[in-house]
Design an enzyme around this catalytic site. Structure first.
Site, mmCIF file in Angstrom:
data_model
loop_
_atom_site.group_PDB
_atom_site.id
_atom_site.type_symbol
_atom_site.label_atom_id
_atom_site.label_comp_id
_atom_site.label_asym_id
_atom_site.label_seq_id
_atom_site.Cartn_x
_atom_site.Cartn_y
_atom_site.Cartn_z
ATOM 1 N N HIS A 1 44.576 37.449 35.945
ATOM 2 C CA HIS A 1 44.177 38.584 35.108
ATOM 3 C C HIS A 1 45.411 39.336 34.626
ATOM 4 O O HIS A 1 46.368 39.545 35.387
ATOM 5 C CB HIS A 1 43.315 39.562 35.904
ATOM 6 C CG HIS A 1 41.923 39.084 36.186
ATOM 7 N ND1 HIS A 1 41.396 37.926 35.664
ATOM 8 C CD2 HIS A 1 40.932 39.630 36.954
ATOM 9 C CE1 HIS A 1 40.150 37.786 36.088
ATOM 10 N NE2 HIS A 1 39.847 38.799 36.869
ATOM 11 N N CYS A 26 38.495 42.534 41.483
ATOM 12 C CA CYS A 26 39.817 41.923 41.313
ATOM 13 C C CYS A 26 40.692 42.690 40.328
ATOM 14 O O CYS A 26 41.890 42.909 40.587
ATOM 15 C CB CYS A 26 39.676 40.468 40.861
ATOM 16 S SG CYS A 26 38.517 40.219 39.498
#
Length: 349
Positions: A252, A132
């Site tokens: 994130h 990711c």
């Protein structure tokens, strides 16, 4: 050209955080599905999930679960992928695997559609979805690489707890509540569930994601380093990463330093380039305090970029801030994008 009645899609790991997002994304993007098969471990078999208002019973996965399947989305852990991917391919399915099981295998394309979609043409039945944190960074860097070249990347990540699964998010909430109410608690999951030591994540920052390697980097950091080189087809690119877990549920963030191959490029030229890049939303207006934040990216499939500025010492160096929903673009949406690319390229018919 699409089949008139759509495709037979299987989702392995349907009850997990990413599996749930995969189903949501397939529904929201109106992916052409004629038959949907939901698969899981014995523990979750028999549960029921809704997809487009229709109830589906989750089946226990076995080697013959993929008979007639066109596209199989895997997100049930690396060991499960290793066990069942070849069975799926044997039955004629194309596997899009969201684990690290196959990412660095030379024969397996590691794909971010905005960056290297054409790599899908060389697949041999299995396609790997990158990590990711890698995905959002290469989406941000690829337009820059194409126009100005790329020589060095140094990234520090500020990663959400959902990257460790739903139980870790529950632990974040329970710890936060316990600390606020002055109650006792015992960390049990982070930084790595299988490690001997576990640390508080609420009101804290943990500079470890995954296990440490012999070179002092963590496995997460090495994934970013090696995957970036493979995806961008730059085996000699200088890449370094430091990955940190923060008490954020989803989204994130990354501080990315990069060096290009040309001198004399302005910040405005980099901004103009990224403003029209595929999959990117530029949020960069310091005068009005406009920049990306994880709280604003949840539920959105784009990569958000801001804080672009020139390094004060290195003529070819720049800094930027990159944010994305790690469960969407970092996992589910990128997997579904790959599936869409398979159709658009005529690989799945």
């Amino acid at each position: 050209m699409e089949k008139k009645d759509g495709y037979h899609v299987a989702v392995l790991g349907a009850t997990g955080a990413v599996g749930q997002q995969m189903l949501n994304t397939l529904e929201q993007k109106n992916f052409p599905i004629s038959t949907l098969t939901l698969l899981s471990s014995p523990r979750s078999a028999g549960k029921k999930l809704l997809f487009k208002g229709v109830e589906h019973t989750i089946q226990e996965v076995n080697p013959d679960s993929f008979s007639g399947v066109d596209i199989a989305l895997f997100s049930a852990g690396g060991s499960v992928s290793k066990e069942y991917a070849e069975h799926a391919v044997r039955h004629g399915a194309i596997v899009i695997d969201n684990t690290s099981a196959f990412r660095m295998e030379e024969s397996v394309p590691l794909v971010v559609p905005e960056v290297n979609e054409q790599a899908l043409l060389k697949h041999q039945g299995i396609i790997a979805n990158p990590n990711c944190s890698t995905i959002q960074m290469v989406v941000a860097l690829e337009p820059i690489r194409q126009k100005y070249g790329l020589n060095k990347v140094i990234v520090s990540t500020y990663q959400a707890v959902s990257g460790s699964g739903a139980a870790a998010v529950d632990e974040l909430y329970s710890q936060t509540k316990a600390i606020i109410h002055n109650e006792s608690y015992e960390p049990a999951i982070l930084p790595v569930k299988g490690e001997k030591n576990h640390y508080q994540i609420a009101f804290n920052a943990i500079p470890q994601i995954d296990k440490f390697e012999e070179n002092g980097f963590t496995f997460e950091e090495m994934k970013m380093i090696n995957e970036t080189k493979k995806i961008m087809r730059l085996p000699d690119l200088h890449v370094a990463a430091t990955c940190v877990r923060l008490p954020v549920a989803t989204g994130h963030s990354e501080s990315v330093y990069f060096e290009i191959n040309e001198e004399g490029i302005s910040v405005q030229e980099i901004k103009d380039l990224l403003a029209t890049a595929p999959g990117v939303i530029l949020q960069d207006d310091p005068d009005n305090q406009i920049y990306p934040m994880p709280a604003d990216c949840v539920g959105k499939s784009d990569v958000f970029i801001g804080r672009i500025r020139k390094d004060l010492d290195e003529l070819k160096g720049f800094h930027m801030w990159v944010v994305s929903d790690n469960l969407l673009k970092g996992a589910a949406w990128n997997s579904v994008q790959i599936a869409e690319s398979l159709i658009n390229l005529g690989i799945v018919k």
